[in-house]
Design an enzyme around this catalytic site. Structure first.
Site, PDB file in Angstrom:
ATOM      1  N   CYS A  98      -3.082  24.249   1.782  1.00 30.91           N
ATOM      2  CA  CYS A  98      -3.544  25.119   2.871  1.00 30.91           C
ATOM      3  C   CYS A  98      -5.059  25.226   2.789  1.00 30.91           C
ATOM      4  O   CYS A  98      -5.596  25.624   1.768  1.00 30.91           O
ATOM      5  CB  CYS A  98      -2.887  26.497   2.725  1.00 30.91           C
ATOM      6  SG  CYS A  98      -3.664  27.791   3.709  1.00 30.91           S
ATOM      7  N   CYS A 102      -7.761  28.098   9.638  1.00 30.29           N
ATOM      8  CA  CYS A 102      -7.135  28.183  10.968  1.00 30.29           C
ATOM      9  C   CYS A 102      -6.868  29.604  11.407  1.00 30.29           C
ATOM     10  O   CYS A 102      -6.911  29.889  12.610  1.00 30.29           O
ATOM     11  CB  CYS A 102      -5.803  27.436  10.979  1.00 30.29           C
ATOM     12  SG  CYS A 102      -5.697  26.169   9.749  1.00 30.29           S
ATOM     13  N   THR A 189      -4.461  34.757   3.684  1.00 30.09           N
ATOM     14  CA  THR A 189      -4.847  33.396   3.330  1.00 30.09           C
ATOM     15  C   THR A 189      -6.365  33.233   3.340  1.00 30.09           C
ATOM     16  O   THR A 189      -7.018  33.591   4.310  1.00 30.09           O
ATOM     17  CB  THR A 189      -4.231  32.430   4.362  1.00 30.09           C
ATOM     18  OG1 THR A 189      -2.818  32.550   4.288  1.00 30.09           O
ATOM     19  CG2 THR A 189      -4.620  30.993   4.092  1.00 30.09           C
ATOM     20  N   GLU A 255      -3.965  33.498  -1.548  1.00 26.92           N
ATOM     21  CA  GLU A 255      -3.693  34.646  -0.694  1.00 26.92           C
ATOM     22  C   GLU A 255      -4.109  35.897  -1.461  1.00 26.92           C
ATOM     23  O   GLU A 255      -4.116  35.883  -2.687  1.00 26.92           O
ATOM     24  CB  GLU A 255      -2.194  34.759  -0.344  1.00 26.92           C
ATOM     25  CG  GLU A 255      -1.719  33.753   0.675  1.00 26.92           C
ATOM     26  CD  GLU A 255      -1.530  32.361   0.094  1.00 26.92           C
ATOM     27  OE1 GLU A 255      -1.216  32.266  -1.117  1.00 26.92           O
ATOM     28  OE2 GLU A 255      -1.708  31.372   0.818  1.00 26.92           O
ATOM     29  N   HIS A 290      -1.061  30.371  15.945  1.00 22.33           N
ATOM     30  CA  HIS A 290      -0.932  30.054  14.511  1.00 22.33           C
ATOM     31  C   HIS A 290       0.315  29.214  14.237  1.00 22.33           C
ATOM     32  O   HIS A 290       0.348  28.425  13.299  1.00 22.33           O
ATOM     33  CB  HIS A 290      -0.953  31.331  13.674  1.00 22.33           C
ATOM     34  CG  HIS A 290      -1.379  31.061  12.259  1.00 22.33           C
ATOM     35  ND1 HIS A 290      -2.484  30.292  11.944  1.00 22.33           N
ATOM     36  CD2 HIS A 290      -0.840  31.424  11.069  1.00 22.33           C
ATOM     37  CE1 HIS A 290      -2.595  30.205  10.630  1.00 22.33           C
ATOM     38  NE2 HIS A 290      -1.615  30.867  10.071  1.00 22.33           N
ATOM     39  N   TYR A 294       0.517  25.145  12.378  1.00 21.23           N
ATOM     40  CA  TYR A 294       1.327  24.568  11.314  1.00 21.23           C
ATOM     41  C   TYR A 294       1.481  23.054  11.453  1.00 21.23           C
ATOM     42  O   TYR A 294       2.368  22.441  10.866  1.00 21.23           O
ATOM     43  CB  TYR A 294       2.647  25.342  11.181  1.00 21.23           C
ATOM     44  CG  TYR A 294       2.431  26.552  10.284  1.00 21.23           C
ATOM     45  CD1 TYR A 294       1.443  27.487  10.617  1.00 21.23           C
ATOM     46  CD2 TYR A 294       3.122  26.744   9.097  1.00 21.23           C
ATOM     47  CE1 TYR A 294       1.166  28.566   9.788  1.00 21.23           C
ATOM     48  CE2 TYR A 294       2.850  27.825   8.260  1.00 21.23           C
ATOM     49  CZ  TYR A 294       1.880  28.733   8.619  1.00 21.23           C
ATOM     50  OH  TYR A 294       1.603  29.791   7.787  1.00 21.23           O
ATOM     51  N   CYS A 296      -0.754  21.644  10.043  1.00 19.62           N
ATOM     52  CA  CYS A 296      -1.261  21.417   8.673  1.00 19.62           C
ATOM     53  C   CYS A 296      -0.158  20.900   7.765  1.00 19.62           C
ATOM     54  O   CYS A 296      -0.394  20.076   6.881  1.00 19.62           O
ATOM     55  CB  CYS A 296      -1.839  22.710   8.117  1.00 19.62           C
ATOM     56  SG  CYS A 296      -0.605  24.025   7.913  1.00 19.62           S
ATOM     57  N   GLU A 444       4.958  29.457   2.547  1.00 21.01           N
ATOM     58  CA  GLU A 444       4.139  29.738   3.729  1.00 21.01           C
ATOM     59  C   GLU A 444       4.759  29.101   4.982  1.00 21.01           C
ATOM     60  O   GLU A 444       4.668  29.655   6.075  1.00 21.01           O
ATOM     61  CB  GLU A 444       2.725  29.213   3.507  1.00 21.01           C
ATOM     62  CG  GLU A 444       1.728  29.846   4.445  1.00 21.01           C
ATOM     63  CD  GLU A 444       0.310  29.473   4.111  1.00 21.01           C
ATOM     64  OE1 GLU A 444       0.108  28.372   3.554  1.00 21.01           O
ATOM     65  OE2 GLU A 444      -0.592  30.258   4.396  1.00 21.01           O
TER      66      GLU A 444
HETATM   67 FE1  SF4 Z   1      -3.153  27.361   5.897  1.00 19.30          FE
HETATM   68 FE2  SF4 Z   1      -1.798  25.888   7.616  1.00 19.30          FE
HETATM   69 FE3  SF4 Z   1      -2.118  28.536   8.052  1.00 19.30          FE
HETATM   70 FE4  SF4 Z   1      -4.151  26.782   8.295  1.00 19.30          FE
HETATM   71  S1  SF4 Z   1      -2.279  26.897   9.536  1.00 19.30           S
HETATM   72  S2  SF4 Z   1      -4.214  28.752   7.289  1.00 19.30           S
HETATM   73  S3  SF4 Z   1      -3.728  25.348   6.637  1.00 19.30           S
HETATM   74  S4  SF4 Z   1      -0.983  27.561   6.402  1.00 19.30           S
HETATM   75 FE    FE Z   2      -0.567  30.498   7.192  1.00 22.18          FE
END
Ligand code: SF4
Ligand code: FE
Length: 487
Positions: A98, A102, A189, A255, A290, A294, A296, A444
């Site tokens: 992570c 974001c 985060t 976190e 958000h 994801y 990510c 997460e």
């Molecule tokens: Fe972390 Fe993914 Fe959330 Fe971005 S979207 S803060 S990389 S978990």
């Molecule tokens: Fe997150």
């Protein structure tokens, strides 16, 4: 735009109050447990400097026309939304964790819509205030921590009925020049890698909860803010001299619990003040953005799949049909996730404020898949990698003058690859499925951007069930009552 070095130096200037293992962290930037998470955020700065990734990582500010990091951008088109999804996968695939930035981007975008809509209904002046703040964020290329999740106490009770009224963050005093807030935000985060913290309410609220319906931004080192770091499985391996047992030798996430102990917020940083009728909208829009973010996890999945293919080759099993099939399955699941985050972006639309917003139904469906597929990908990874993922001796044993020779001899796979390489890849798989990065890749994925049930509620609300029924009845020849007929 800041270089990664400038970003790191800017963090050194912050006077954050951070606690970990019961002690105050005096040097946050160089702390060995925190540093890998900072390195992951720094990647968002270094990729933006790289001409190869310019199109994905940067954008043109709609406020100043200047080139800015996409993480501070307000989406101006469907193309911007699609690039945001691609950026998430890219950064995830290069860090394997992570990268934290974001949440701030999603908060800024949600506020750009909601502040405008509040002004239209209530005649307030939040949007102008917000745009001034946004320009400050863009000009200084800042990391913002978007803080939504309150501790929530007894989940069956609304904020104003809690035994302890601080279970949801609230305003406790109104002054001429601003407000005083008290409460906490949990699971935050990237909290201590951020220059700013932007607070939003966490649930839809009613009039009795108006003191809790607030949104504002503060510099992360404002007096009265304390950070308490969350523990991660295997975190203290980062304190060891060797790096191999960390799995991912450079990057990680973190976190923290953020406590606001009667903190003053000047009016020019307040973006919602008791407009409880907009708390639900802000929550929903942040959550949808958000859930799109994801993307990510697709990038992190790329890393895990790459590790599994590699260890299969090191073990000499890469040609076995069931291994090939399991790796195909991992790819199919991972690319299905990619479809979701691209789809909700491609189906985005323009809001009255001018900001482009994702297709909320598809963003929720995507995130629901994210609550499941990484667990299956991780299961398959452990299946192919073998039990050594969980039983491998330490780096100290590998390098021991007494037993190192046995570790090397008996953990040799295919003869052309040194045992150390095999162990390194196994440790990376351990990191992603059991260790510090499993927080990001698994837990997460389950709870970040809202737990699975939150998406299911949204899906049930957003699907057009009436339309589906109408067509089904029509095709089956079921008589349609007059009030259901097309006008
Ligand atoms: Fe972390 Fe993914 Fe959330 Fe971005 S979207 S803060 S990389 S978990
Ligand atoms: Fe997150």
């Amino acid at each position: 735009m800041k270089t990664p070095q400038e970003y790191i130096e800017s963090l050194r200037k912050l006077k954050l109050v951070v606690y970990m293992f019961g002690k105050k962290v005096e040097n946050v930037v160089d702390d060995p447990i925190i540093r890998p998470s900072l390195n992951a955020v720094a990647m968002t700065y270094s990729l933006a400097q790289n001409p190869k990734y310019e199109d994905i990582m940067t954008a043109k500010s709609h406020l100043t026309g200047k080139k800015i990091n996409r993480f501070t951008h307000i989406h101006q088109s469907v193309d911007d939304l699609v690039k945001k999804s691609k950026m998430g996968r890219l950064v995830g695939s290069l860090t394997g964790c992570c990268f934290q930035r974001c949440v701030g981007m999603d908060t800024l975008n949600a506020l750009s819509i909601t502040t405008y809509d509040i002004d239209v209904k209530h005649g307030t002046g939040y949007h102008k205030r917000f745009l001034k703040y946004l320009e400050y964020v863009q000009e200084n290329d800042l990391v913002c921590d978007g803080a939504m999740t309150d501790p929530k106490g007894d989940r069956s009770l609304p904020p104003h009925k809690q035994a302890d009224p601080d279970m949801f963050l609230r305003v406790v005093e109104e002054k001429k020049d601003g407000i005083v807030v008290r409460g906490a935000k949990a699971h935050q985060t990237g909290a201590v890698n951020s220059h700013e913290v932007i607070v939003m309410p966490t649930i839809t609220m009613r009039e009795e909860d108006r003191d809790y319906a607030i949104s504002f931004a503060l510099p992360s080192d404002t007096t009265g803010i304390t950070y308490i770091m969350g523990r991660q499985s295997c975190d203290t391996r980062k304190l060891e001299k060797g790096k191999i047992d960390q799995g991912n030798i450079s990057f990680g996430g973190h976190e923290a619990l953020i406590v606001f102990d009667d903190v003053f917020v000047p009016w020019d940083r307040v973006f919602m003040y008791k407009e409880y009728d907009f708390s639900g909208q802000l929550v929903e829009q942040f959550a949808s953005y958000h859930r799109q973010s994801y993307a990510c996890k697709v990038g992190v999945g790329d890393v895990l799949i790459g590790a599994v293919q590699t260890v299969a080759e090191y073990n000499g099993i890469e040609k076995a049909s069931h291994v090939k099939d399991k790796i195909i399955e991992m790819n199919q699941l991972n690319e299905t996730l990619y479809c979701g985050c691209i789809a909700c972006a491609s189906e985005g639309h323009r809001e009255p404020s001018g900001t482009y917003y994702v297709n909320s139904l598809l963003a929720n469906v995507h995130k629901q898949n994210v609550t499941r597929f990484p667990y299956e990908i991780a299961r398959l990874a452990q299946d192919v990698a073998g039990g050594l993922v969980a039983t491998c001796p330490s780096e100290d044993d590998l390098k021991s003058s007494e037993v190192g020779k046995w570790v090397k001899k008996y953990f040799q796979g295919t003869s052309s690859v040194p045992a150390e390489n095999r162990i390194r890849i196994l440790r990376l798989i351990e990191n992603l499925t059991l260790g510090t990065a499993a927080v990001g890749y698994l837990t997460e994925s389950l709870h970040g951007a809202g737990s699975p049930q939150a998406q299911r509620i949204m899906i049930s609300r957003l699907v057009n069930m009436k339309d589906k029924q109408k067509t089904a009845k029509k095709l089956a020849g079921v008589p349609v009552p007059d009030d259901e007929k097309e006008k």
